[in-house]
Design a protein around this motif. Structure first.
Motif, short mmCIF file in Angstrom:
data_model
loop_
_atom_site.label_atom_id
_atom_site.label_comp_id
_atom_site.label_asym_id
_atom_site.label_seq_id
_atom_site.Cartn_x
_atom_site.Cartn_y
_atom_site.Cartn_z
N THR A 187 60.76 -37.48 -11.14
CA THR A 187 59.11 -37.63 -10.54
C THR A 187 58.85 -38.75 -9.99
N SER A 188 59.43 -39.96 -10.30
CA SER A 188 58.91 -41.05 -9.95
C SER A 188 60.20 -41.94 -9.44
N ILE A 189 59.91 -42.94 -8.57
CA ILE A 189 61.09 -43.90 -8.17
C ILE A 189 60.02 -45.20 -7.98
N ASP A 190 60.76 -46.21 -8.79
CA ASP A 190 60.14 -47.53 -8.44
C ASP A 190 60.23 -48.08 -6.78
N ASP A 191 59.29 -48.28 -6.38
CA ASP A 191 59.08 -48.73 -5.08
C ASP A 191 60.26 -49.69 -4.10
N THR A 192 60.65 -50.57 -5.12
CA THR A 192 61.59 -51.42 -4.78
C THR A 192 62.93 -51.14 -5.42
N ALA A 193 63.35 -50.14 -5.93
CA ALA A 193 64.64 -49.69 -6.51
C ALA A 193 65.77 -49.70 -5.67
N PHE A 194 65.56 -49.49 -4.14
CA PHE A 194 66.59 -49.57 -3.38
C PHE A 194 66.52 -50.81 -2.35
N MET A 195 65.54 -51.63 -2.49
CA MET A 195 65.41 -52.79 -1.52
C MET A 195 66.18 -53.84 -1.68
N GLY A 196 66.94 -53.94 -2.91
CA GLY A 196 67.97 -54.94 -3.17
C GLY A 196 69.55 -54.52 -2.61
N LEU A 197 69.59 -53.44 -2.16
CA LEU A 197 70.73 -53.11 -1.81
C LEU A 197 71.20 -53.24 -0.37
N PRO A 198 71.96 -54.30 -0.08
CA PRO A 198 72.04 -54.76 1.29
C PRO A 198 73.08 -53.72 2.16
N PRO A 214 60.15 -43.97 -1.64
CA PRO A 214 60.17 -45.51 -1.95
C PRO A 214 60.47 -46.16 -0.57
N ALA A 215 60.24 -47.47 -0.52
CA ALA A 215 60.67 -48.11 0.43
C ALA A 215 62.36 -48.26 0.37
N LEU A 216 62.68 -48.31 1.86
CA LEU A 216 64.17 -48.28 1.91
C LEU A 216 64.74 -49.34 2.99
N PRO A 217 65.95 -49.73 2.78
CA PRO A 217 66.45 -51.07 3.55
C PRO A 217 66.52 -50.36 5.16
N GLU A 218 66.72 -51.47 5.78
CA GLU A 218 67.09 -50.95 7.46
C GLU A 218 68.24 -50.50 7.76
N THR A 219 69.23 -50.72 6.61
CA THR A 219 70.35 -50.12 6.86
C THR A 219 70.79 -48.90 6.82
N MET A 220 69.84 -48.16 6.47
CA MET A 220 69.88 -46.56 6.34
C MET A 220 70.40 -45.86 7.47
N THR A 221 71.40 -44.68 7.52
CA THR A 221 71.78 -43.97 8.54
C THR A 221 71.22 -42.42 8.05
N LEU A 222 71.33 -41.90 6.80
CA LEU A 222 70.89 -40.78 6.38
C LEU A 222 69.78 -40.82 5.45
N ARG A 237 53.81 -46.25 5.93
CA ARG A 237 53.25 -46.17 7.28
C ARG A 237 54.48 -46.83 7.93
N GLU A 238 54.69 -46.20 9.17
CA GLU A 238 55.79 -46.53 10.16
C GLU A 238 57.29 -46.80 9.07
N ALA A 239 57.57 -45.77 8.27
CA ALA A 239 58.36 -45.99 7.27
C ALA A 239 59.75 -46.12 7.85
N PHE A 240 60.06 -45.57 9.12
CA PHE A 240 61.39 -45.52 9.54
C PHE A 240 61.64 -46.36 10.88
N LYS A 241 60.75 -46.99 11.23
CA LYS A 241 60.56 -47.72 12.60
C LYS A 241 61.69 -48.59 12.75
N ASP A 242 62.08 -49.57 11.69
CA ASP A 242 62.97 -50.72 11.79
C ASP A 242 64.35 -50.15 11.48
#
Length: 329
Positions: A187-198, A214-222, A237-242
């Motif tokens: 039901t919930s994901i900490d907003d920084t749970a995946f940001m520390g995964l380079p 949640p916020a996701l790193p710029e390295t995402m492909t899927l 806002r502009e979650a996938f831009k970068d």
């Protein structure tokens, strides 16, 4: 007179010889071939033991010898003693409890051999299946993310009962590339749970109850967040831009009412069917200031199941190799 006595004596001796057992037996053998030679026990006189002497000297007064089969005696075979080394091993097994050995720091705290202990009291790689850098924890009734070995690259925990993703669940997992949490109860994901995964590239959180991506790193492909409860305010806002390497974005069966622009040029597939999208701007996919701009990569756009009429914004698709799938009337 003397001759008469000799004759009588001779007849008596002859009669005794003829009546003797040996003579009778021999006569019977000579006269009957294959007859039954039974002894008449009724007329057998056992009162005078001297009459029944046998050639071997055994008389009826001699003790009887009972011949039979004796049961083998019970033997208690000695059990070989264990060697000194085996005795030592047995004592160690009895006295020392089984405790995993420590390994370097893993995710979310101190690690142990093959992964830290889970809530079931077992190392993660005994509870789950570890193959190389992949950890499979599917359908184990987990209610939280188990601590993972530090070198995990792919983590699968589908069909469990996980309700929340904490920021410490994937801490220091520098090699982690894929996380698949399909069909849990999140039901919930900490907003920084995946940001520390380079090195994180793929995140699958479909079929949960998530209302905020949640916020996701710029390295995402899927990214697959289909079949959740994400609404208009559930996307940054502009979650996938970068995300310059993003190839696949799936947010089907949610409650969003707009296309989450801007989208990176790398995107190949965009699935937004069965949402609440009602309108689209002319520059959603194309650049209205540059008519030479062609977006060759984006070949798969699904907008069917939305209340939008695609025929009202034809200028929004002039740069695409294919028209989106959806209602044109």
């Amino acid at each position: 007179m003397r001759m008469l006595m000799r004759l009588v004596l001779g007849l008596f001796v002859l009669k005794a010889v003829v009546a003797s057992p040996r003579f009778s037996r021999q006569a019977d053998l000579d006269s009957y071939d294959g007859a039954n030679y039974d002894v008449d026990l009724d007329n057998l006189n056992l009162e005078n033991p001297d009459i029944y002497d046998y050639e071997d000297g055994l008389t009826i007064d001699d003790p009887l010898i009972e011949i039979g089969t004796l049961a083998p005696p019970d033997y208690n075979y000695p059990v070989p003693e264990a060697s000194l080394e085996e005795q030592t091993e047995e004592e160690e097994e009895e006295e020392l409890p089984l405790t995993p050995q420590l390994i370097p720091q893993g995710s979310g705290g101190s690690g142990v051999l093959m992964g830290p202990d889970t809530q079931k009291g077992m190392p993660t790689c005994l509870l789950c299946t570890c193959l190389g850098g992949s950890v499979y924890c599917d359908d184990l009734k987990l209610d939280s993310v188990p601590p993972l070995p530090k070198d995990t690259t792919h983590f699968y925990a589908r069909y469990n009962r996980i309700t929340k993703i904490n920021k410490s669940d994937f801490a220091s997992m520098n090699k982690l590339k894929k996380i698949d949490l399909t069909s849990n109860e999140i039901t919930s994901i900490d907003d920084t749970a995946f940001m520390g995964l380079p090195n994180l590239e793929e995140l699958v959180i479909r079929e949960n109850h998530i209302s905020q991506l949640p916020a996701l790193p710029e390295t995402m492909t899927l990214i697959d967040a289909s079949h959740n409860d994400i609404g208009t305010k559930g996307l940054h806002r502009e979650a996938f831009k970068d995300m310059t390497g993003l190839l696949y974005l799936y947010i089907t069966d949610n409650h969003i009412d707009y296309v989450p622009v801007p989208l990176p040029d790398s995107l190949r597939s965009l699935h937004l069917q069965r949402n609440n999208i009602q309108m689209m701007h002319g520059d959603t996919f194309c650049n209205l200031k540059d008519f030479n701009y062609i977006r060759n990569a984006l070949e798969d756009i699904r907008l069917d199941g939305n209340p939008i009429n695609l025929s009202r914004t034809p200028q929004a698709y002039v740069c695409l190799p294919r028209i989106p799938i959806g209602d044109l009337i």
